[in-house]
Design a protein around this motif. Structure first.
Motif, PDB file in Angstrom:
ATOM      1  N   HIS A  96      -0.069 -12.651   0.824  1.00  0.00           N
ATOM      2  CA  HIS A  96      -0.507 -11.603   1.744  1.00  0.00           C
ATOM      3  C   HIS A  96      -1.915 -11.976   2.211  1.00  0.00           C
ATOM      4  O   HIS A  96      -2.713 -12.492   1.418  1.00  0.00           O
ATOM      5  N   HIS A 145       2.286 -12.919   4.859  1.00  0.00           N
ATOM      6  CA  HIS A 145       2.393 -11.523   5.324  1.00  0.00           C
ATOM      7  C   HIS A 145       0.981 -11.105   5.734  1.00  0.00           C
ATOM      8  O   HIS A 145       0.082 -11.042   4.899  1.00  0.00           O
ATOM      9  N   LYS A 176       5.022 -13.366   9.009  1.00  0.00           N
ATOM     10  CA  LYS A 176       5.439 -11.948   9.122  1.00  0.00           C
ATOM     11  C   LYS A 176       4.144 -11.177   9.304  1.00  0.00           C
ATOM     12  O   LYS A 176       3.363 -11.057   8.363  1.00  0.00           O
ATOM     13  N   ASN A 258      10.930  -5.004   9.397  1.00  0.00           N
ATOM     14  CA  ASN A 258      11.147  -4.179   8.209  1.00  0.00           C
ATOM     15  C   ASN A 258      10.675  -2.752   8.507  1.00  0.00           C
ATOM     16  O   ASN A 258      10.057  -2.504   9.545  1.00  0.00           O
ATOM     17  N   LEU A 342       6.973   3.355  -0.092  1.00  0.00           N
ATOM     18  CA  LEU A 342       5.633   3.109  -0.641  1.00  0.00           C
ATOM     19  C   LEU A 342       5.096   4.406  -1.251  1.00  0.00           C
ATOM     20  O   LEU A 342       4.833   5.372  -0.522  1.00  0.00           O
ATOM     21  N   MET A 385       2.886  -2.012  -5.553  1.00  0.00           N
ATOM     22  CA  MET A 385       2.630  -0.567  -5.535  1.00  0.00           C
ATOM     23  C   MET A 385       3.442   0.177  -6.590  1.00  0.00           C
ATOM     24  O   MET A 385       3.054   1.250  -7.039  1.00  0.00           O
TER      25      MET A 385
HETATM   26  O1  V47 Z   1       0.895   0.358   6.463  1.00  0.00           O
HETATM   27  C1  V47 Z   1      -1.898   2.430   2.937  1.00  0.00           C
HETATM   28  C2  V47 Z   1       0.558   1.868   3.223  1.00  0.00           C
HETATM   29  C3  V47 Z   1       1.183  -0.127   4.118  1.00  0.00           C
HETATM   30  C4  V47 Z   1      -1.816   3.481   1.057  1.00  0.00           C
HETATM   31  O2  V47 Z   1       7.483  -5.050   5.405  1.00  0.00           O
HETATM   32  C5  V47 Z   1      -0.542   3.017   1.354  1.00  0.00           C
HETATM   33  O3  V47 Z   1       8.098  -6.267   3.733  1.00  0.00           O
HETATM   34  C6  V47 Z   1       0.265   3.926  -0.582  1.00  0.00           C
HETATM   35  O4  V47 Z   1       3.619  -1.994   4.813  1.00  0.00           O
HETATM   36  N1  V47 Z   1      -0.936   4.419  -0.908  1.00  0.00           N
HETATM   37  C7  V47 Z   1       1.026  -1.631   3.962  1.00  0.00           C
HETATM   38  N2  V47 Z   1       0.501   3.233   0.541  1.00  0.00           N
HETATM   39  C8  V47 Z   1       2.085  -2.215   3.045  1.00  0.00           C
HETATM   40  C9  V47 Z   1       3.356  -2.515   3.755  1.00  0.00           C
HETATM   41  C10 V47 Z   1       4.320  -3.459   3.155  1.00  0.00           C
HETATM   42  C11 V47 Z   1       4.161  -3.897   1.861  1.00  0.00           C
HETATM   43  C12 V47 Z   1       5.076  -4.797   1.332  1.00  0.00           C
HETATM   44  C13 V47 Z   1       6.112  -5.283   2.085  1.00  0.00           C
HETATM   45  C14 V47 Z   1       6.259  -4.845   3.397  1.00  0.00           C
HETATM   46  C15 V47 Z   1       7.349  -5.411   4.231  1.00  0.00           C
HETATM   47  C16 V47 Z   1       5.366  -3.923   3.948  1.00  0.00           C
HETATM   48  O5  V47 Z   1       0.721   0.504   2.936  1.00  0.00           O
HETATM   49  C17 V47 Z   1       0.378   0.541   5.184  1.00  0.00           C
HETATM   50  C18 V47 Z   1       0.467   1.978   4.749  1.00  0.00           C
HETATM   51  O6  V47 Z   1       1.650   2.543   5.200  1.00  0.00           O
HETATM   52  N3  V47 Z   1      -0.628   2.395   2.541  1.00  0.00           N
HETATM   53  N4  V47 Z   1      -2.654   3.085   2.040  1.00  0.00           N
HETATM   54  C19 V47 Z   1      -1.993   4.225  -0.138  1.00  0.00           C
HETATM   55  N5  V47 Z   1      -3.192   4.726  -0.461  1.00  0.00           N
END
Ligand code: V47
Length: 460
Positions: A96, A145, A176, A258, A342, A385
């Protein structure tokens, strides 16, 4: 699952005991765990639909959230997951990278963003980005990513240059990158954004980035598709209609994408289910373009206009329905590959006073995502997460993917971790095996990867 025995071995050893995981193609009846049978009669009708691969309604979704029989819900999700994927569980070797944490927005749930002159604000130059790309291939990664904030001052040219820099340093690395929120921001800074024809600006941006090396879009920035939640927690961010516009145009350009849902803050369970319904209608549209034909399934009345209701209902959870593949999409279109729920992390955000969801709520939400999003091939338990221990359990609750080695992660720092959040391939594989599944290394498009050290190739 018992030890590392395969499902067939288990049913052989314990006569009359159904296997915990159903091998791909195995026709069987969905059974509730015996201790739970009859514990919530409302699940019986849902079980029948799940067994038949029929679409569940929002009211079914609410029952799945409200029932005390969470293990009954999990058993159904495991059934669907194994019907689609057998005993395969996916991971990848990835990196990432955040190009900048400077952001014009101030979303209340976010601990990542900084204002331009605030301590800790950073913006990476092309040397840094090329170094990251080289480092990634040296460690055998197949994917980078990339996301950042909505940087108010970086010029448009920075973004295609970032793509070209990575491809020059690491031609085989899949890029990505950029959430729908960033894509709309780029259309604005490139002065291509037209309020009366939003898709035109988005199309221009995505076409330019694709030509420069962009390979797919991550699912971030979706949060919860609800105006009340939007206005309270991330006012100023694009709403669901624009998020969906970006993914629709990406699909039309042949880019796979995604999706995510960021839950467990001020959202309500029904709002999560509406979010899932909107996504599955968008996926119906994408799959129709790929040549899937519809059934007279369930269409929820009274959805927001963002949920396209003209596409036929298409499910992948029916016995024998083929999964969409990049080969199928070739020259036709793209589609949503994965839903990643998430869980909200309050620490360091403006909503720090909230608790965030519990482990059981996270397990349940993964299972419900698997059951409601019947036309999404994959459900990801993002270990960063969810934690690796919970992601392992989630493989038994509907998830078939736990993401990858990650290495650097700056968006959330669970349990006081730093940005260095790395796991090894051995740990990923061990977690998968212990859960009774077969680890499968995938590339970003979910094709199997075969490797020798850092050299790899796609085998299907
Ligand atoms: O866009 C931000 C979220 C996202 C917090 O597509 C939070 O394969 C929880 O989108 N608590 C980024 N969530 C991560 C993400 C992601 C991760 C892994 C794989 C893929 C994929 C996408 O995290 C942000 C937001 O929606 N985010 N702050 C928080 N405090």
């Amino acid at each position: 699952m018992i030890g590392n025995a395969k499902p067939t071995e288990i049913s052989g050893i314990f006569e009359n005991t159904p296997p915990l995981h159903y091998p791909l193609g195995m026709t069987t009846t969905l059974q509730a765990p015996s201790s739970m049978t009859g514990s919530d009669a409302r699940l019986d009708a849902i079980r029948v639909k799940v067994q038949a691969g029929q679409r569940l309604s929002l009211d079914d979704g609410l029952v799945l959230y409200e029932t005390n029989d969470v293990w009954g819900v999990i058993a159904m999700a495991d059934f669907v997951r194994c019907r689609i994927h057998g005993d395969a569980a996916y991971y990848n070797i990835n990196r990432h990278m955040n190009y900048s944490n400077v952001c014009a927005l101030s979303c209340k749930f976010c601990e990542f963003y900084r204002k331009k002159d605030q301590p800790g604000a950073y913006t990476r130059d092309m040397d840094y980005i090329a170094d990251q790309a080289r480092g990634a291939i040296q460690s055998g990664a197949t994917e980078m990513h990339i996301v950042g904030g909505l940087h108010p001052y970086l010029p448009w040219d920075y973004y295609p240059e970032m793509m070209r820099t990575i491809k020059q340093a690491a031609p085989n690395l899949h890029i990505k990158a950029l959430t729908a929120v960033e894509i709309v921001h780029l259309a604005k800074i490139a002065k291509k954004y037209k309020r009366d024809d939003r898709q035109a600006g988005i199309r221009w941006v995505l076409s330019e980035l694709k030509a420069a090396g962009l390979d797919s879009l991550p699912g971030g920035g979706a949060e919860v598709f609800d105006d009340r939640v939007h206005d309270e927690a991330y006012k100023g961010k694009i709403r669901s209609d624009e998020w969906l516009d970006v993914h629709l145009v990406a699909h039309e350009l042949g880019l796979n994408t995604n999706a995510t849902i960021l839950y467990g803050h001020i959202d309500q369970r029904r709002e999560r289910l509406v979010h899932m319904e909107i996504l599955r209608r968008a996926q119906d549209q994408a799959l129709e373009r790929l040549g899937y034909s519809g059934e007279n399934g369930f269409i929820e009345p009274g959805l927001p206009a963002t949920a396209n209701v003209t596409a036929p209902v298409i499910t992948l959870s029916r016995e024998g329905t083929p999964k969409p593949t990049p080969a199928m999409a070739e020259g036709k279109a793209g589609y949503f590959q994965t839903i990643t729920p998430l869980p909200f992390f309050p620490d360091g955000s403006e909503m720090e006073h909230l608790y965030g969801p519990t482990g059981l709520e996270n397990l349940r939400t993964i299972a419900i995502a698997r059951l409601m999003l019947d036309n999404f091939p994959h459900v990801k338990a993002f270990w960063i997460m969810q934690t690796l221990s919970m992601a392992q359990l989630m493989l038994e609750a509907g998830a078939d993917d736990i993401d990858g080695t990650v290495v650097w992660y700056d968006i959330t720092k669970v349990g006081g971790s730093t940005t260095h959040q790395e796991t090894t391939v051995l740990d990923l594989q061990r977690s998968i095996r212990e859960a009774g599944f077969t680890p499968v290394e995938r590339d970003t498009l979910y094709r199997r990867v075969e490797r020798e050290g850092k050299d790899w190739r796609v085998v299907e």
